[in-house]
Design a protein around this motif. Structure first.
Motif, PDB file in Angstrom:
ATOM      1  N   PRO A 178       0.797  -1.225   0.000  1.00  0.00           N
ATOM      2  CA  PRO A 178       0.000   0.000   0.000  1.00  0.00           C
ATOM      3  C   PRO A 178       0.828   1.273   0.000  1.00  0.00           C
ATOM      4  O   PRO A 178       0.294   2.353  -0.279  1.00  0.00           O
ATOM      5  CB  PRO A 178      -0.822  -0.120   1.296  1.00  0.00           C
ATOM      6  CG  PRO A 178      -0.008  -1.008   2.176  1.00  0.00           C
ATOM      7  CD  PRO A 178       0.648  -1.985   1.247  1.00  0.00           C
ATOM      8  N   LEU A 179       2.138   1.176   0.323  1.00  0.00           N
ATOM      9  CA  LEU A 179       3.010   2.351   0.295  1.00  0.00           C
ATOM     10  C   LEU A 179       3.857   2.410  -0.970  1.00  0.00           C
ATOM     11  O   LEU A 179       4.831   3.165  -1.044  1.00  0.00           O
ATOM     12  CB  LEU A 179       3.920   2.363   1.531  1.00  0.00           C
ATOM     13  CG  LEU A 179       3.240   2.636   2.868  1.00  0.00           C
ATOM     14  CD1 LEU A 179       4.235   2.523   4.021  1.00  0.00           C
ATOM     15  CD2 LEU A 179       2.589   4.018   2.875  1.00  0.00           C
ATOM     16  N   ARG A 215      11.853  -1.105   8.264  1.00  0.00           N
ATOM     17  CA  ARG A 215      11.600  -2.425   7.665  1.00  0.00           C
ATOM     18  C   ARG A 215      10.111  -2.611   7.379  1.00  0.00           C
ATOM     19  O   ARG A 215       9.726  -3.110   6.306  1.00  0.00           O
ATOM     20  CB  ARG A 215      12.108  -3.509   8.608  1.00  0.00           C
ATOM     21  CG  ARG A 215      12.027  -4.925   8.049  1.00  0.00           C
ATOM     22  CD  ARG A 215      12.848  -5.890   8.892  1.00  0.00           C
ATOM     23  NE  ARG A 215      12.544  -5.785  10.302  1.00  0.00           N
ATOM     24  CZ  ARG A 215      13.419  -5.389  11.238  1.00  0.00           C
ATOM     25  NH1 ARG A 215      14.645  -5.062  10.909  1.00  0.00           N
ATOM     26  NH2 ARG A 215      13.059  -5.318  12.514  1.00  0.00           N
ATOM     27  N   ALA A 216       9.251  -2.211   8.302  1.00  0.00           N
ATOM     28  CA  ALA A 216       7.804  -2.366   8.115  1.00  0.00           C
ATOM     29  C   ALA A 216       7.307  -1.537   6.940  1.00  0.00           C
ATOM     30  O   ALA A 216       6.428  -1.975   6.186  1.00  0.00           O
ATOM     31  CB  ALA A 216       7.075  -1.968   9.396  1.00  0.00           C
ATOM     32  N   ARG A 220       5.814  -2.875   3.113  1.00  0.00           N
ATOM     33  CA  ARG A 220       4.557  -2.365   2.553  1.00  0.00           C
ATOM     34  C   ARG A 220       4.763  -1.601   1.261  1.00  0.00           C
ATOM     35  O   ARG A 220       3.857  -0.920   0.784  1.00  0.00           O
ATOM     36  CB  ARG A 220       3.839  -1.513   3.604  1.00  0.00           C
ATOM     37  CG  ARG A 220       3.199  -2.374   4.691  1.00  0.00           C
ATOM     38  CD  ARG A 220       2.934  -1.604   5.970  1.00  0.00           C
ATOM     39  NE  ARG A 220       2.304  -2.483   6.971  1.00  0.00           N
ATOM     40  CZ  ARG A 220       2.963  -3.368   7.692  1.00  0.00           C
ATOM     41  NH1 ARG A 220       4.271  -3.517   7.538  1.00  0.00           N
ATOM     42  NH2 ARG A 220       2.335  -4.140   8.564  1.00  0.00           N
ATOM     43  N   GLY A 221       5.970  -1.679   0.687  1.00  0.00           N
ATOM     44  CA  GLY A 221       6.201  -1.160  -0.662  1.00  0.00           C
ATOM     45  C   GLY A 221       6.895   0.169  -0.757  1.00  0.00           C
ATOM     46  O   GLY A 221       7.168   0.640  -1.864  1.00  0.00           O
ATOM     47  N   VAL A 380       0.213   4.361   6.193  1.00  0.00           N
ATOM     48  CA  VAL A 380      -0.621   4.049   5.018  1.00  0.00           C
ATOM     49  C   VAL A 380      -1.858   4.940   5.016  1.00  0.00           C
ATOM     50  O   VAL A 380      -2.234   5.520   3.984  1.00  0.00           O
ATOM     51  CB  VAL A 380      -1.028   2.557   5.019  1.00  0.00           C
ATOM     52  CG1 VAL A 380      -2.083   2.300   3.940  1.00  0.00           C
ATOM     53  CG2 VAL A 380       0.185   1.664   4.801  1.00  0.00           C
ATOM     54  N   THR A 381      -2.501   5.081   6.173  1.00  0.00           N
ATOM     55  CA  THR A 381      -3.688   5.930   6.282  1.00  0.00           C
ATOM     56  C   THR A 381      -3.362   7.379   5.963  1.00  0.00           C
ATOM     57  O   THR A 381      -4.099   8.058   5.238  1.00  0.00           O
ATOM     58  CB  THR A 381      -4.279   5.835   7.702  1.00  0.00           C
ATOM     59  OG1 THR A 381      -4.603   4.475   7.977  1.00  0.00           O
ATOM     60  CG2 THR A 381      -5.528   6.680   7.832  1.00  0.00           C
ATOM     61  N   ILE A 382      -2.219   7.862   6.486  1.00  0.00           N
ATOM     62  CA  ILE A 382      -1.789   9.228   6.205  1.00  0.00           C
ATOM     63  C   ILE A 382      -1.549   9.427   4.722  1.00  0.00           C
ATOM     64  O   ILE A 382      -2.011  10.390   4.108  1.00  0.00           O
ATOM     65  CB  ILE A 382      -0.502   9.566   6.984  1.00  0.00           C
ATOM     66  CG1 ILE A 382      -0.778   9.600   8.482  1.00  0.00           C
ATOM     67  CG2 ILE A 382       0.082  10.886   6.521  1.00  0.00           C
ATOM     68  CD1 ILE A 382       0.487   9.670   9.320  1.00  0.00           C
ATOM     69  N   SER A 383      -0.829   8.472   4.098  1.00  0.00           N
ATOM     70  CA  SER A 383      -0.498   8.582   2.669  1.00  0.00           C
ATOM     71  C   SER A 383      -1.742   8.521   1.808  1.00  0.00           C
ATOM     72  O   SER A 383      -1.871   9.267   0.825  1.00  0.00           O
ATOM     73  CB  SER A 383       0.459   7.452   2.274  1.00  0.00           C
ATOM     74  OG  SER A 383       1.641   7.507   3.042  1.00  0.00           O
TER      75      SER A 383
END
Length: 389
Positions: A178-179, A215-216, A220-221, A380-383
């Motif tokens: 998702p990122l 790393r996380a 997530r991309g 992810v939510t912020i982006s």
């Protein structure tokens, strides 16, 4: 990291095949279910029984009437990702040419046709890795969406990547990313201020939390830049720094095109004028300390719209006091949110933290990897919010 992920592990005839037992163990330690597929050449280096022991599953050593390649990696196949580790130059060339004459290449062709994610960790002598045909084959296969885990170039060999690098890329390939397309900058660990050529003024931060966040986000991309006083890592572009001033400068540079900054480093609050020579022991000494600039304040001034995630460490052990201190920092620098914790967690693998927003706060207790995953999901939510604004 790999909870619930099914990994088909392809093993080919590189001497690095001796490392696949431990690789299979590490994949399973991270939560994956593993089934191995080998070439005949690989069986001359590592016995299928060893892989059966490591995976606790039968090993595919030939394609039979059970069409094992389809069962593993075909449409609706068992595997979530097909990992080939190690991959020889021969195997990479065959995959690029859609040649399936081994169980591994046949499974690879099937996976590519079925859109099953494929990750390849090559291992060979360096001159083979530099062969124009091999480089062209790698480029071709990468254009098809295959992820390559870059080898370590040492002693004239393109050695198989570390287990950490391979596991991270498998997790990245198996997830939704998702990122993807997002550049995340993470500061991590302690800074050090030189007192003299031998001594430094520093703190107890280990950098485990910041590295886990980096790393996380990579899994997530995201494209991740890690600013820290530490080694190279496989999941980020590392900017090596030592002092608070160096961290501030490197973070400014890294954030030029960043979408999010995670300020997890324990940056020294004070610096000192460095003595050009070693200070002799035994003498009385007074150090004149000068405050260092606040990184999040400096970055906020330079990038008014940049989402910044802050960290706040306290020693009171009182949740209400930590929330109050975190909210003060959050409002002062207009942060997205603040992760507050007690100094007692420094250096440990587990943590207790508070996610502090303007209106509420949520508690977390568990591993630092687990907290990093929660932070990454919040990013992810912020982006997503920024991209749809």
């Amino acid at each position: 990291m790999l909870e619930g992920v099914n990994v088909a592990l392809g093993v080919t005839g590189s001497i690095a095949a001796v490392k696949t037992v431990e690789l299979a163990h590490e994949l399973r330690r991270q939560g994956a279910e593993v089934r191995a597929v080998t070439t005949a050449s690989a069986q001359g280096i590592i016995h299928p029984w060893a892989l059966e022991f490591a995976t606790e599953n039968e090993v595919v050593t030939e394609i039979t009437g059970r069409v094992e390649h389809v069962e593993l990696c075909g449409y609706d196949g068992w595997a979530d990702v097909f990992l080939i580790a190690p991959a020889t130059a021969n195997t990479v060339g065959k995959i690029a040419g859609a040649v399936d004459d081994t169980p591994v290449t046949t499974t690879a062709t099937t996976a590519l046709g079925a859109d099953t994610p494929v990750v390849i960790a090559p291992a060979m002598h360096e001159p083979m890795y530099d062969h124009p045909g091999v480089l062209e084959a790698i480029e071709t296969v990468e254009e098809w969406g295959v992820d390559f885990v870059d080898p370590r170039i040492e002693e004239g060999k393109a050695k198989i990547a570390s287990e950490e690098a391979i596991v991270c890329d498998v997790a990245r390939a198996a997830g939704d990313r998702p990122l993807s397309g997002e550049h995340v900058v993470v500061t991590s660990g302690a800074t050090s201020e030189s007192i003299d050529p031998v001594r430094v003024l520093t703190n107890r931060s280990s950098g485990k939390m910041g590295n886990a966040v980096a790393r996380a986000c990579y899994i997530r991309g995201a494209d991740v830049t890690l600013v820290h006083d530490g080694p190279e890592v496989p999941y980020a572009d590392v900017r090596a720094v030592e002092s608070a001033a160096e961290m501030l400068e490197a973070t400014h540079e890294a954030c030029t095109d960043a979408g999010v900054l995670v300020s997890a480093a324990a940056i020294g609050d004070y610096t000192v004028e460095k003595s050009p020579e070693k200070i002799r022991s035994g003498q009385e000494l007074t150090l004149e300390l000068e405050p260092t600039p606040k990184l999040i304040d400096e970055l906020r001034e330079a990038r008014p719209d940049l989402p910044i995630v802050g960290f706040k460490t306290e020693t009171s052990g009182d949740d209400a006091a930590m929330i109050e201190a975190a909210r003060h920092t959050l409002e002062r620098a207009a942060l997205a949110f603040v992760v507050a914790n007690d100094a007692s967690v420094m250096g440990g693998d587990r943590t207790r933290a508070l996610f502090v927003h303007r209106e509420d706060a949520a508690r977390y207790e568990g591993s630092k990897d687990g907290l990093a995953a929660e932070i990454a999901e919040s990013i992810v939510t912020i982006s997503t919010g920024n991209s749809t604004a």
